[in-house]
Design an enzyme around this catalytic site. Structure first.
Site, short mmCIF file in Angstrom:
data_model
loop_
_atom_site.label_atom_id
_atom_site.label_comp_id
_atom_site.label_asym_id
_atom_site.label_seq_id
_atom_site.Cartn_x
_atom_site.Cartn_y
_atom_site.Cartn_z
N GLY A 12 0.81 -1.22 0.00
CA GLY A 12 0.00 0.00 0.00
C GLY A 12 0.84 1.26 0.00
CE1 TYR A 13 1.65 8.03 -0.10
CE2 TYR A 13 0.12 8.27 1.74
CZ TYR A 13 1.11 8.80 0.93
OH TYR A 13 1.55 10.07 1.12
CG LEU A 35 -2.16 -7.56 -4.10
CD1 LEU A 35 -1.91 -8.22 -5.46
CD2 LEU A 35 -1.20 -6.38 -3.94
CB SER A 126 -4.45 6.56 13.45
OG SER A 126 -5.06 7.78 13.09
CB ALA A 127 -3.15 11.56 15.16
CB THR A 128 -7.94 8.57 14.41
OG1 THR A 128 -9.32 8.83 14.37
CG2 THR A 128 -7.72 7.11 14.66
CE1 TYR A 150 -8.10 3.58 10.29
CE2 TYR A 150 -8.70 5.76 11.11
CZ TYR A 150 -7.75 4.87 10.67
OH TYR A 150 -6.44 5.26 10.62
CE LYS A 154 -5.09 2.06 12.05
NZ LYS A 154 -4.20 1.05 11.50
CE1 TYR A 179 2.57 5.00 11.31
CE2 TYR A 179 0.87 4.67 9.66
CZ TYR A 179 1.98 4.22 10.35
OH TYR A 179 2.49 2.98 10.03
CG PHE A 180 -0.05 13.65 13.97
CD1 PHE A 180 0.63 12.78 14.81
CD2 PHE A 180 -0.98 14.51 14.54
CE1 PHE A 180 0.40 12.76 16.19
CE2 PHE A 180 -1.21 14.51 15.91
CZ PHE A 180 -0.53 13.64 16.73
CG ASN A 181 -3.46 14.49 8.87
OD1 ASN A 181 -3.39 14.53 10.09
ND2 ASN A 181 -4.60 14.53 8.23
C1 UD1 Z 1 -8.58 11.35 8.41
C2 UD1 Z 1 -9.34 10.55 9.42
C3 UD1 Z 1 -8.36 9.88 10.35
C4 UD1 Z 1 -7.40 9.02 9.57
C5 UD1 Z 1 -6.70 9.88 8.53
C6 UD1 Z 1 -5.77 9.07 7.64
C7 UD1 Z 1 -11.49 11.68 9.73
C8 UD1 Z 1 -12.38 12.41 10.65
N1 UD1 Z 1 -10.27 11.39 10.15
O1 UD1 Z 1 -7.87 12.38 9.09
O2 UD1 Z 1 -9.07 9.10 11.28
O3 UD1 Z 1 -6.47 8.43 10.42
O4 UD1 Z 1 -7.66 10.52 7.72
O5 UD1 Z 1 -6.47 8.42 6.63
O6 UD1 Z 1 -11.88 11.35 8.63
N2 UD1 Z 1 -10.56 18.30 4.02
C9 UD1 Z 1 -11.30 19.15 3.20
N3 UD1 Z 1 -11.79 18.64 2.03
C10 UD1 Z 1 -11.57 17.35 1.62
C11 UD1 Z 1 -10.81 16.50 2.45
C12 UD1 Z 1 -10.33 17.00 3.65
O7 UD1 Z 1 -11.52 20.30 3.53
O8 UD1 Z 1 -12.06 16.95 0.53
C13 UD1 Z 1 -10.00 18.84 5.26
C14 UD1 Z 1 -10.51 18.15 6.51
O9 UD1 Z 1 -11.67 18.77 7.00
C15 UD1 Z 1 -9.31 18.34 7.46
C16 UD1 Z 1 -8.10 18.27 6.52
O10 UD1 Z 1 -8.61 18.60 5.24
O11 UD1 Z 1 -9.34 19.62 8.06
C17 UD1 Z 1 -7.45 16.91 6.47
O12 UD1 Z 1 -8.44 15.92 6.17
P1 UD1 Z 1 -8.04 14.39 5.84
O13 UD1 Z 1 -6.95 14.36 4.85
O14 UD1 Z 1 -9.30 13.67 5.50
O15 UD1 Z 1 -7.43 13.87 7.21
P2 UD1 Z 1 -8.06 13.86 8.68
O16 UD1 Z 1 -9.50 14.17 8.67
O17 UD1 Z 1 -7.18 14.69 9.55
#
Ligand code: UD1
Length: 344
Positions: A12-13, A35, A126-128, A150, A154, A179-181
């Protein structure tokens, strides 16, 4: 010495970037992946980047016989466990599928590791698990809570691992990497994030808008108590994340503490808003990223970023790449592989 590492979900990624890092460090890598959300093509790409091919088994971690066969064939020193479903929205619709898959895969893996005496595990958490009730930057001892199935898988797996270590501390040492993002891609442009359907996460969505595959980004919420009103996250380059795993393996190899089941944040410690990401992308790509501010997304928090002191103290690790690096690497991957691994 860790010579041979089994990586579940390694096609995966995140797993593919970890494989590159471990191979470059001279380790042998065995990927186990069903896969379900990955492509076998990634193996050739990993070879093109590193000059070495990981061993690959197409298998589901819930298949005990398959895992036993792999552990029988190879003397595995440590495991990095990434295999699992990871989409928040889908987990709310199909909680049983998430619990069955993510928990069972881990339980089977732990049983096989126990039976073969493999005593080092890095778990992809995950930071979740910090939920939405903590102040930022968040440290590892902050209270945990979750808002969706989900995230609960974790947290449940973290608890299971704690119990297993407690029961036989001499038999297992665990690093729980929160992990954060994760964002960006290998700088070669050969491997990267390849969402199967509409991306849920910000970075792949923005990059699909920039390349013209999607019309506009919906920015979820413009009224958060942040500088520009949009959500703030701690984006970490996937290559930095991967090197955090390498350092966690080395640390586990040396740590003498029994009862080791240690949560560690992997982030940069710096938060960026959605609009800052959009503007970084526009600058790097020279393309316009059309967006519209819409309602907040259910379950989102306003601000999330890590306190990264512990990772630096324990692992001697810190993230090195900038937001610009993440964006330019994600953009290179997107341009060279407009359809991901599909038709590139
Ligand atoms: C999300 C998950 C988290 C998971 C992580 C990795 C949620 C609530 N959290 O984190 O549990 O571990 O992904 O897969 O889903 N955003 C937009 N438009 C979009 C997509 C995102 O505005 O189309 C904003 C979101 O509101 C947020 C930021 O971008 O403020 C990051 O979003 P995202 O990439 O989905 O990550 P998380 O929500 O932090």
């Amino acid at each position: 010495m860790i010579e041979r590492v089994l990586v579940t979900g390694g096609a995966g990624y995140i797993g593919s970037h970890i494989a590159v890092t471990l191979l470059r460090a001279g380790m042998e890598v065995i990927i186990v992946d069903n896969l379900s959300n990955a492509s076998e093509l990634v193996l050739d790409r990993i070879e093109a980047i590193t000059g070495r091919k990981p061993l690959f088994y197409k298998a589901d971690c819930r298949d005990k016989q398959a895992l036993q066969g792999i552990f029988n064939t190879h003397h595995v020193n440590a495991v990095i466990h990434l295999a699992g479903y990871k989409a928040v929205g889908e987990s709310c619709e199909m909680p049983l599928m998430y619990y069955r898959n993510n928990l069972e895969a881990t339980l089977v893996l732990l049983e096989v590791m126990r039976d073969f005496g493999v005593d080092k595990l890095v778990f992809s958490s995950s930071a979740t698990v910090y939920g939405d009730n903590v102040s930022m930057p968040v440290r590892e001892q902050a209270p945990t809570s979750v808002t969706n199935p989900y995230g609960r898988t974790k947290l449940m797996i973290e608890d299971i691992l704690r119990d297993v270590v407690e029961a036989r501390p001499e038999a297992l040492k665990v690093a729980l990497l929160r992990y954060f993002n994760p964002a960006g891609a290998d700088e070669s442009g050969l491997i990267g994030e390849d969402p199967k359907a509409t991306p849920n996460n910000l970075m792949p969505y923005v990059s699909q808008v920039a390349i013209g595959k999607r019309q506009k980004l919906s920015v979820f919420g413009g009224d958060y108590p942040t500088e520009d009103g949009t959500g703030v996250r701690d984006y970490i380059h996937v290559a930095d994340l991967a090197s955090g795993h390498l350092e966690a393996l080395r640390w586990l190899d040396e740590v003498v503490d029994l009862h080791c089941c240690q949560p560690i944040n992997l982030g940069t410690g710096v938060g960026y808003s959605v609009l800052e990401v959009v503007s970084a992308f526009e600058q790097v790509s020279g393309r316009q990223v059309t967006y519209e501010i819409v309602d907040r997304r259910a379950g989102d928090v306003a601000v999330s970023y890590a306190d990264v002191t512990l990772a630096s103290e324990l692992l001697g690790w810190q993230a090195e790449k900038t937001l610009e690096d993440m964006v330019s690497d994600a953009w290179r991957w997107q341009q060279r592989n407009p359809d991901g691994y599909g038709r590139s």
